[in-house]
Scaffold this motif. Structure first.
Motif, PDB file in Angstrom:
ATOM      1  N   LEU A   7      -1.356  10.337  -9.466  1.00  0.00           N
ATOM      2  CA  LEU A   7      -0.239   9.394  -9.609  1.00  0.00           C
ATOM      3  C   LEU A   7      -0.684   7.943  -9.430  1.00  0.00           C
ATOM      4  O   LEU A   7       0.029   7.021  -9.821  1.00  0.00           O
ATOM      5  N   GLY A   8      -1.841   7.731  -8.806  1.00  0.00           N
ATOM      6  CA  GLY A   8      -2.334   6.377  -8.605  1.00  0.00           C
ATOM      7  C   GLY A   8      -1.989   5.776  -7.264  1.00  0.00           C
ATOM      8  O   GLY A   8      -1.868   4.544  -7.146  1.00  0.00           O
ATOM      9  N   VAL A   9      -1.841   6.615  -6.225  1.00  0.00           N
ATOM     10  CA  VAL A   9      -1.584   6.073  -4.892  1.00  0.00           C
ATOM     11  C   VAL A   9      -2.792   5.284  -4.394  1.00  0.00           C
ATOM     12  O   VAL A   9      -3.913   5.467  -4.871  1.00  0.00           O
ATOM     13  N   HIS A  10      -2.551   4.407  -3.426  1.00  0.00           N
ATOM     14  CA  HIS A  10      -3.655   3.648  -2.836  1.00  0.00           C
ATOM     15  C   HIS A  10      -4.478   4.503  -1.872  1.00  0.00           C
ATOM     16  O   HIS A  10      -5.635   4.207  -1.609  1.00  0.00           O
ATOM     17  N   GLY A  11      -3.823   5.538  -1.325  1.00  0.00           N
ATOM     18  CA  GLY A  11      -4.545   6.382  -0.384  1.00  0.00           C
ATOM     19  C   GLY A  11      -3.660   7.438   0.228  1.00  0.00           C
ATOM     20  O   GLY A  11      -2.565   7.746  -0.270  1.00  0.00           O
ATOM     21  N   PHE A  63     -12.928   6.123  -3.162  1.00  0.00           N
ATOM     22  CA  PHE A  63     -12.386   4.777  -3.368  1.00  0.00           C
ATOM     23  C   PHE A  63     -10.965   4.632  -2.832  1.00  0.00           C
ATOM     24  O   PHE A  63     -10.324   3.603  -3.051  1.00  0.00           O
ATOM     25  N   LEU A  64     -10.460   5.642  -2.141  1.00  0.00           N
ATOM     26  CA  LEU A  64      -9.098   5.579  -1.629  1.00  0.00           C
ATOM     27  C   LEU A  64      -9.072   5.295  -0.129  1.00  0.00           C
ATOM     28  O   LEU A  64      -9.947   5.700   0.621  1.00  0.00           O
ATOM     29  N   TYR A  65      -8.032   4.579   0.266  1.00  0.00           N
ATOM     30  CA  TYR A  65      -7.764   4.233   1.661  1.00  0.00           C
ATOM     31  C   TYR A  65      -7.229   5.499   2.352  1.00  0.00           C
ATOM     32  O   TYR A  65      -6.317   6.152   1.858  1.00  0.00           O
ATOM     33  N   ASP A 118       3.820  -3.944   4.676  1.00  0.00           N
ATOM     34  CA  ASP A 118       2.552  -3.915   3.929  1.00  0.00           C
ATOM     35  C   ASP A 118       2.266  -2.547   3.345  1.00  0.00           C
ATOM     36  O   ASP A 118       1.406  -2.421   2.456  1.00  0.00           O
ATOM     37  N   GLY A 119       2.930  -1.515   3.862  1.00  0.00           N
ATOM     38  CA  GLY A 119       2.648  -0.181   3.381  1.00  0.00           C
ATOM     39  C   GLY A 119       3.834   0.747   3.519  1.00  0.00           C
ATOM     40  O   GLY A 119       4.664   0.591   4.412  1.00  0.00           O
ATOM     41  N   CYS A 132       0.834  -1.189   0.000  1.00  0.00           N
ATOM     42  CA  CYS A 132       0.000   0.000   0.000  1.00  0.00           C
ATOM     43  C   CYS A 132       0.880   1.254   0.000  1.00  0.00           C
ATOM     44  O   CYS A 132       1.742   1.402   0.860  1.00  0.00           O
ATOM     45  N   ILE A 133       0.658   2.136  -0.969  1.00  0.00           N
ATOM     46  CA  ILE A 133       1.388   3.392  -1.028  1.00  0.00           C
ATOM     47  C   ILE A 133       0.474   4.511  -0.549  1.00  0.00           C
ATOM     48  O   ILE A 133      -0.557   4.794  -1.157  1.00  0.00           O
ATOM     49  N   LEU A 134       0.856   5.130   0.575  1.00  0.00           N
ATOM     50  CA  LEU A 134       0.063   6.207   1.152  1.00  0.00           C
ATOM     51  C   LEU A 134       0.834   7.522   1.049  1.00  0.00           C
ATOM     52  O   LEU A 134       1.977   7.618   1.519  1.00  0.00           O
TER      53      LEU A 134
END
Length: 302
Positions: free
Chosen positions: A68-72, A148-150, A283-284, A43-45
């Protein structure tokens, strides 16, 4: 047999008996995996929106990171004088703007009137249109803009303050009304704040670990009594080290994983360090440079 040796053997036997007894009585329960944490991908925050790309915690920073398309996002929460929860880290505006003032003594309108690009080192690279977006936003707005983002959120106000006393209940109401319970992690350095929030959430929201929780987990990991640790958090968000203690060892990560606890590291901006952490099982990655982190994961680092 000497008296000293007899005593030593007695103490060792007693310790062994205590360990065996505690092992038999204790049955640590791994955390139930929350929906927001069910992915296997790294996970990229974007830390405060990615503060190497734009003024931190501003609408512009979040827009750039999302593109950029980060996860959150990894964000901080403060409460204004008129009791709005905003996305902001410091207790004053002094460090990140050309003005002074305490967040708790300013209204939402006053905070949003501030241009937070004035002290941004790369201000000259921003267009006039981008500069208009260097404004602080509310938590509600962030949730609405990025459904839709974390989002990992840290309650910053002290539980002993007026703002801190209101924060857990107000935060719960905002998340519930936004139907955001399955896409956020709520945490604080103050374990007491997390406990207060969970009185409302009742474990329906993923929780981060406070400072005391991290200490308990690490103490258990380095002892013979790992089985006595009963986790209260779903995510540990950690620095690589704390003083002289390494918190990024493969063993510690595996210990937390055995309890279904995700492990994120902050604030990581060096690509080589990102690769090393991911290889160890992180994990992140929480980063001020989401452009570099996204590039790594796009090439299949994990």
């Amino acid at each position: 047999m000497t008296r000293k040796r007899t005593i030593a053997l007695f103490v060792a036997a007693a310790a062994g008996t205590a360990w065996a007894g505690s092992k038999a009585l204790s049955n640590p329960q791994p955390r139930a995996i929350k929906k927001v944490l069910s992915t296997e991908a790294t996970c990229i925050l974007a830390h405060r929106g990615g503060s190497n790309l734009a003024p931190e915690s501003t609408l512009l920073a979040f827009e750039k990171a999302a593109e950029l398309g980060v996860h959150g996002f990894e964000i901080d929460l403060r409460m204004t004088k008129d009791e709005h929860i905003i996305v902001f880290h410091d207790d004053t505006v002094d460090r990140t703007s050309g003005q002074t003032g305490s967040i708790s003594q300013m209204s939402l309108q006053e905070v949003q009137a501030i241009d937070f690009s004035e002290r941004f080192e790369k201000r000259d690279l921003l267009t006039d249109e981008e500069l208009k977006k260097a404004k602080i936003i509310t938590l509600q707005e962030l949730l609405e803009r990025y459904p839709f983002l974390y989002i990992n959120m840290d309650m910053k106000d002290s539980p002993s303050s007026y703002e801190g006393s209101l924060m857990p209940s107000r935060l719960w109401r905002i998340l519930d009304e936004a139907n955001a319970l399955d896409r956020v992690v709520v945490t604080s350095f103050y374990d007491e704040q997390i406990d207060r929030f969970n009185l409302y959430a009742q474990n329906r929201v993923a929780l981060g670990a406070g400072e005391k929780e991290v200490r308990k987990a690490y103490a258990a990991y380095t002892s013979q009594f790992k089985h006595l640790y009963h986790p209260k958090a779903d995510v540990f968000q950690l620095p690589v080290n704390h003083k002289s203690i390494r918190l990024d060892t493969r063993g510690f990560i595996q210990f937390l994983h055995s309890l279904n606890i995700k492990v994120h590291y902050w604030t990581i901006d060096d690509p080589q360090q990102m690769i090393q952490l991911i290889a160890k099982g992180a994990d992140g990655i929480v980063t001020d440079s989401p452009d570099l982190a996204v590039e790594l994961t796009e090439f299949g680092t994990k």
